[in-house]
Design an enzyme around this catalytic site. Structure first.
Site, PDB file in Angstrom:
ATOM      1  N   ASP A  16      21.107  68.132  36.033  1.00  0.00           N
ATOM      2  CA  ASP A  16      20.668  69.243  36.876  1.00  0.00           C
ATOM      3  C   ASP A  16      19.802  70.209  36.075  1.00  0.00           C
ATOM      4  OD1 ASP A  16      22.263  68.154  38.903  1.00  0.00           O
ATOM      5  OD2 ASP A  16      24.021  69.274  38.221  1.00  0.00           O
ATOM      6  N   LYS A  37      24.056  61.558  36.069  1.00  0.00           N
ATOM      7  CA  LYS A  37      24.097  61.957  37.486  1.00  0.00           C
ATOM      8  C   LYS A  37      22.749  62.550  37.877  1.00  0.00           C
ATOM      9  CE  LYS A  37      25.925  65.856  39.092  1.00  0.00           C
ATOM     10  NZ  LYS A  37      24.990  66.406  40.129  1.00  0.00           N
ATOM     11  N   ASP A  64      23.724  61.458  43.274  1.00  0.00           N
ATOM     12  CA  ASP A  64      24.554  62.484  43.916  1.00  0.00           C
ATOM     13  C   ASP A  64      23.728  63.304  44.903  1.00  0.00           C
ATOM     14  OD1 ASP A  64      26.771  64.086  44.433  1.00  0.00           O
ATOM     15  OD2 ASP A  64      26.331  65.448  42.770  1.00  0.00           O
ATOM     16  N   LYS A  66      24.741  63.641  48.189  1.00  0.00           N
ATOM     17  CA  LYS A  66      25.697  64.241  49.128  1.00  0.00           C
ATOM     18  C   LYS A  66      25.234  64.138  50.587  1.00  0.00           C
ATOM     19  CE  LYS A  66      27.515  67.617  45.785  1.00  0.00           C
ATOM     20  NZ  LYS A  66      26.616  67.351  44.627  1.00  0.00           N
ATOM     21  N   PHE A  67      24.974  62.938  51.035  1.00  0.00           N
ATOM     22  CA  PHE A  67      24.508  62.737  52.407  1.00  0.00           C
ATOM     23  C   PHE A  67      25.513  63.298  53.417  1.00  0.00           C
ATOM     24  CE2 PHE A  67      22.551  58.845  50.324  1.00  0.00           C
ATOM     25  CZ  PHE A  67      21.298  59.416  50.205  1.00  0.00           C
ATOM     26  N   ASP A  69      25.171  63.924  57.652  1.00  0.00           N
ATOM     27  CA  ASP A  69      24.371  63.957  58.875  1.00  0.00           C
ATOM     28  C   ASP A  69      25.103  63.124  59.924  1.00  0.00           C
ATOM     29  OD1 ASP A  69      22.041  64.055  60.681  1.00  0.00           O
ATOM     30  OD2 ASP A  69      20.911  64.603  58.876  1.00  0.00           O
ATOM     31  N   ILE A  70      24.424  62.825  61.019  1.00  0.00           N
ATOM     32  CA  ILE A  70      25.035  61.965  62.023  1.00  0.00           C
ATOM     33  C   ILE A  70      25.208  60.558  61.433  1.00  0.00           C
ATOM     34  CG2 ILE A  70      24.108  63.316  63.941  1.00  0.00           C
ATOM     35  CD1 ILE A  70      21.988  61.144  64.308  1.00  0.00           C
ATOM     36  N   THR A 128      33.470  72.287  44.157  1.00  0.00           N
ATOM     37  CA  THR A 128      34.210  73.092  43.176  1.00  0.00           C
ATOM     38  C   THR A 128      33.861  74.573  43.230  1.00  0.00           C
ATOM     39  OG1 THR A 128      32.549  72.555  41.498  1.00  0.00           O
ATOM     40  CG2 THR A 128      34.523  71.177  41.565  1.00  0.00           C
ATOM     41  N   GLN A 199      30.956  77.616  39.482  1.00  0.00           N
ATOM     42  CA  GLN A 199      32.103  76.802  39.867  1.00  0.00           C
ATOM     43  C   GLN A 199      33.376  77.617  39.715  1.00  0.00           C
ATOM     44  OE1 GLN A 199      31.345  73.414  37.264  1.00  0.00           O
ATOM     45  NE2 GLN A 199      30.717  72.204  39.025  1.00  0.00           N
ATOM     46  N   ARG A 220      25.825  71.433  32.168  1.00  0.00           N
ATOM     47  CA  ARG A 220      25.299  72.510  31.337  1.00  0.00           C
ATOM     48  C   ARG A 220      26.012  72.680  30.009  1.00  0.00           C
ATOM     49  NH1 ARG A 220      24.817  76.463  36.553  1.00  0.00           N
ATOM     50  NH2 ARG A 220      26.634  75.200  37.105  1.00  0.00           N
TER      51      ARG A 220
END
Length: 241
Positions: A16, A37, A64, A66-67, A69-70, A128, A199, A220
């Site tokens: 990230d 990740k 990652d 994080k889907f 949706d429908i 988290t 977090q 991090r």
């Protein structure tokens, strides 16, 4: 707790806040990294090419995104994502059992289309960053976080998913209910005395492994350290004890 022969296999480095050049430099500094990740930031800025680069370098990938949706949309997203070569792909359990079951089948079909081993789908339980207070006040949910996580993990398991993502605070009671083949991936890992940033439900690496975490997501604390290689080794040493 079993002795851990290869602790680097237990650590997933969260990329990230990095761009492709940053990632390349980090992998040069720490060639021992096994898992990475790729989250929304890196994927949106660099696209699928970054996944190809990581595969070429022999890294295992947790995609990652994080889907949520429908059901049809989630399934189609997992069909496409399963063709990237990622070993893990995340989606929200709150999308519902129908979406999770459809996604699981779609991931198998997508991987088969390009002759890849199907990825394990991981159900996101409760992020988290949530606290008990914000959970109640913002979402008007009166259940405790533990109760909610337990229910969502059950949905993930009953839908055929390969595991779930939970904070270190929920790992122990989940591991009591699920075998080691059901992945419990744990973010929110900090070294003692470090900043927890955004977090809330966090823990020490050694403690999370002892409680039953399959793998730890660490970002991090390693990637923003003045000596990333030293910090990576330090975390490996902690969880191998």
């Amino acid at each position: 707790m079993k002795n851990i022969d290869n602790p680097s296999e237990k650590i997933i480095i969260a990329l990230d806040g990095m761009d492709k050049d940053d990632v390349v430099n980090l992998l040069k500094k720490i060639p021992e990294i096994v898992w990475v990740k790729v989250g929304l930031e890196l994927f949106v800025s660099e696209g699928p090419d970054v996944l190809s680069m990581l595969r070429e370098k022999g890294k295992k990938i947790f995609l990652d995104l994080k889907f949520h949706d429908i059901p049809t949309t989630v399934a189609r997203a997992c069909f496409a994502a399963s063709q990237t070569g990622a070993e893990f792909i995340s989606l929200h359990t709150c999308a519902g059992m129908k979406a999770l079951k459809m996604a699981n089948e779609a991931a198998k079909e997508g991987a088969a289309k390009v002759n890849l081993i199907p990825p394990k789908l991981l159900g996101i339980t409760i992020l988290t960053s949530w606290t008990r207070e914000s959970f109640c006040n913002d979402l008007l949910i009166n259940q405790s976080i533990n109760q909610r996580v337990k229910h969502l993990a059950e949905i993930a398991s009953n839908s055929g998913l390969g595991g779930c993502v939970c904070s270190p605070k929920e790992v122990q009671f989940l591991r009591e209910s699920y075998p080691e083949t059901f992945e419990l991936i744990t973010p929110g890992i900090r070294s003692l005395g470090s900043n927890i940033n955004d977090q809330s439900r966090v823990s020490d690496a050694s403690e999370a492994i002892k409680m039953g975490a399959s793998k730890l997501v660490i970002g991090r604390a390693i990637t923003q350290s003045n000596d990333s290689a030293y910090m990576f080794k330090s975390f490996c040493d902690k969880i191998s004890i």
